[in-house]
Design a protein around this motif. Structure first.
Motif, mmCIF file in Angstrom:
data_model
loop_
_atom_site.group_PDB
_atom_site.id
_atom_site.type_symbol
_atom_site.label_atom_id
_atom_site.label_comp_id
_atom_site.label_asym_id
_atom_site.label_seq_id
_atom_site.Cartn_x
_atom_site.Cartn_y
_atom_site.Cartn_z
ATOM 1 N N PRO A 46 46.643 -19.664 28.828
ATOM 2 C CA PRO A 46 45.548 -20.384 29.496
ATOM 3 C C PRO A 46 44.427 -19.477 30.023
ATOM 4 C CG PRO A 46 47.649 -21.298 30.164
ATOM 5 C CD PRO A 46 47.949 -20.072 29.341
ATOM 6 N N LYS A 47 44.767 -18.297 30.502
ATOM 7 C CA LYS A 47 43.740 -17.375 31.000
ATOM 8 C C LYS A 47 42.849 -16.869 29.864
ATOM 9 C CE LYS A 47 46.341 -15.819 34.997
ATOM 10 N NZ LYS A 47 47.015 -14.719 35.666
ATOM 11 N N VAL A 48 43.459 -16.591 28.715
ATOM 12 C CA VAL A 48 42.696 -16.147 27.550
ATOM 13 C C VAL A 48 41.819 -17.297 27.048
ATOM 14 C CG1 VAL A 48 42.862 -15.340 25.155
ATOM 15 C CG2 VAL A 48 44.427 -14.434 26.900
ATOM 16 N N GLU A 49 42.391 -18.493 26.999
ATOM 17 C CA GLU A 49 41.648 -19.685 26.583
ATOM 18 C C GLU A 49 40.423 -19.893 27.469
ATOM 19 O OE1 GLU A 49 40.845 -22.816 24.163
ATOM 20 O OE2 GLU A 49 42.714 -21.705 23.946
ATOM 21 N N GLU A 50 40.605 -19.748 28.773
ATOM 22 C CA GLU A 50 39.505 -19.913 29.725
ATOM 23 C C GLU A 50 38.427 -18.850 29.513
ATOM 24 O OE1 GLU A 50 39.019 -19.508 34.503
ATOM 25 O OE2 GLU A 50 40.810 -20.549 33.784
ATOM 26 N N SER A 51 38.849 -17.624 29.281
ATOM 27 C CA SER A 51 37.897 -16.536 29.042
ATOM 28 C C SER A 51 37.089 -16.779 27.772
ATOM 29 C CB SER A 51 38.621 -15.199 28.935
ATOM 30 O OG SER A 51 39.260 -14.885 30.139
ATOM 31 N N LEU A 52 37.766 -17.207 26.718
ATOM 32 C CA LEU A 52 37.071 -17.497 25.456
ATOM 33 C C LEU A 52 36.097 -18.655 25.613
ATOM 34 C CD1 LEU A 52 39.866 -17.084 22.754
ATOM 35 C CD2 LEU A 52 37.910 -15.598 23.180
ATOM 36 N N ALA A 53 36.509 -19.682 26.337
ATOM 37 C CA ALA A 53 35.624 -20.827 26.565
ATOM 38 C C ALA A 53 34.371 -20.391 27.324
ATOM 39 C CB ALA A 53 36.363 -21.920 27.321
ATOM 40 N N GLY A 54 34.551 -19.542 28.325
ATOM 41 C CA GLY A 54 33.407 -19.037 29.083
ATOM 42 C C GLY A 54 32.481 -18.197 28.233
ATOM 43 N N LEU A 55 33.058 -17.328 27.427
ATOM 44 C CA LEU A 55 32.263 -16.479 26.542
ATOM 45 C C LEU A 55 31.501 -17.317 25.511
ATOM 46 C CD1 LEU A 55 31.432 -13.632 25.693
ATOM 47 C CD2 LEU A 55 33.506 -13.539 24.297
ATOM 48 N N ALA A 56 32.170 -18.305 24.945
ATOM 49 C CA ALA A 56 31.529 -19.179 23.954
ATOM 50 C C ALA A 56 30.367 -19.939 24.590
ATOM 51 C CB ALA A 56 32.552 -20.150 23.369
ATOM 52 N N ALA A 57 30.556 -20.429 25.817
ATOM 53 C CA ALA A 57 29.485 -21.147 26.512
ATOM 54 C C ALA A 57 28.309 -20.216 26.790
ATOM 55 C CB ALA A 57 30.021 -21.752 27.811
ATOM 56 N N GLU A 58 28.624 -18.997 27.200
ATOM 57 C CA GLU A 58 27.586 -18.012 27.491
ATOM 58 C C GLU A 58 26.775 -17.677 26.238
ATOM 59 O OE1 GLU A 58 27.893 -13.497 28.976
ATOM 60 O OE2 GLU A 58 29.021 -14.929 30.209
ATOM 61 N N MET A 59 27.461 -17.616 25.089
ATOM 62 C CA MET A 59 26.794 -17.293 23.820
ATOM 63 C C MET A 59 26.217 -18.535 23.139
ATOM 64 S SD MET A 59 29.482 -14.481 22.330
ATOM 65 C CE MET A 59 28.515 -14.161 20.860
ATOM 66 N N GLU A 60 26.475 -19.704 23.737
ATOM 67 C CA GLU A 60 26.010 -20.984 23.207
ATOM 68 C C GLU A 60 26.522 -21.246 21.785
ATOM 69 O OE1 GLU A 60 21.769 -21.136 23.705
ATOM 70 O OE2 GLU A 60 21.930 -21.173 25.887
ATOM 71 N N VAL A 61 27.818 -20.974 21.600
ATOM 72 C CA VAL A 61 28.511 -21.280 20.334
ATOM 73 C C VAL A 61 29.832 -21.951 20.685
ATOM 74 C CG1 VAL A 61 27.486 -19.333 19.068
ATOM 75 C CG2 VAL A 61 29.675 -19.025 20.217
ATOM 76 N N SER A 62 30.430 -22.599 19.704
ATOM 77 C CA SER A 62 31.745 -23.195 19.941
ATOM 78 C C SER A 62 32.807 -22.104 19.921
ATOM 79 C CB SER A 62 32.058 -24.255 18.878
ATOM 80 O OG SER A 62 32.259 -23.635 17.626
ATOM 81 N N LYS A 63 33.992 -22.430 20.444
ATOM 82 C CA LYS A 63 35.085 -21.442 20.421
ATOM 83 C C LYS A 63 35.476 -21.112 18.985
ATOM 84 C CE LYS A 63 37.902 -23.507 23.193
ATOM 85 N NZ LYS A 63 39.122 -23.821 23.934
ATOM 86 N N SER A 64 35.463 -22.088 18.108
ATOM 87 C CA SER A 64 35.820 -21.807 16.710
ATOM 88 C C SER A 64 34.788 -20.905 16.044
ATOM 89 C CB SER A 64 36.008 -23.096 15.914
ATOM 90 O OG SER A 64 34.822 -23.842 15.874
ATOM 91 N N GLU A 65 33.506 -21.093 16.384
ATOM 92 C CA GLU A 65 32.473 -20.206 15.847
ATOM 93 C C GLU A 65 32.649 -18.799 16.399
ATOM 94 O OE1 GLU A 65 28.467 -22.730 15.035
ATOM 95 O OE2 GLU A 65 29.161 -22.694 17.127
ATOM 96 N N LEU A 66 32.988 -18.706 17.661
ATOM 97 C CA LEU A 66 33.218 -17.414 18.291
ATOM 98 C C LEU A 66 34.349 -16.653 17.608
ATOM 99 C CD1 LEU A 66 32.518 -15.472 20.657
ATOM 100 C CD2 LEU A 66 34.256 -16.675 21.978
ATOM 101 N N SER A 67 35.416 -17.360 17.280
ATOM 102 C CA SER A 67 36.573 -16.692 16.663
ATOM 103 C C SER A 67 36.278 -16.249 15.240
ATOM 104 C CB SER A 67 37.793 -17.611 16.687
ATOM 105 O OG SER A 67 37.573 -18.727 15.859
ATOM 106 N N ARG A 68 35.297 -16.854 14.589
ATOM 107 C CA ARG A 68 34.942 -16.447 13.218
ATOM 108 C C ARG A 68 34.032 -15.243 13.194
ATOM 109 N NH1 ARG A 68 32.507 -21.593 11.551
ATOM 110 N NH2 ARG A 68 33.865 -22.872 12.770
ATOM 111 N N GLN A 69 33.406 -14.909 14.323
ATOM 112 C CA GLN A 69 32.454 -13.798 14.363
ATOM 113 C C GLN A 69 33.141 -12.482 14.511
ATOM 114 O OE1 GLN A 69 29.438 -14.621 17.268
ATOM 115 N NE2 GLN A 69 28.833 -16.485 16.260
#
Length: 69
Positions: A46-69
């Motif tokens: 859950p902590k990693v999930e929360e961090s990824l969600a925050g990063l994705a929001a900051e970069m204005e991309v979805s979490k799935s898009e973030l993981s593909r980069q």
């Protein structure tokens, strides 16, 4: 059936391939394809999930898009 159980079943089938009917092999391969097709991702802490969600929001991309980069 869990993925782990199914993986063990596939490994067992590979060990005794000469004893398995073609129909059983077809069923197992179709089931494997279906399981692979329906994989939605990995389970994250859950902590990693929360961090990824925050990063994705900051970069204005979805979490799935973030993981593909």
């Amino acid at each position: 059936m869990t993925r782990l159980t199914f993986a063990e079943e596939l490994e067992g089938a590979a060990d005794r391939i000469a004893d398995i009917s073609r129909a059983d092999v077809q069923i197992m391969l179709r089931r494997a394809a279906l399981m692979l097709r329906n994989v939605t991702g990995i389970a994250l802490d859950p902590k990693v999930e929360e961090s990824l969600a925050g990063l994705a929001a900051e970069m204005e991309v979805s979490k799935s898009e973030l993981s593909r980069q």
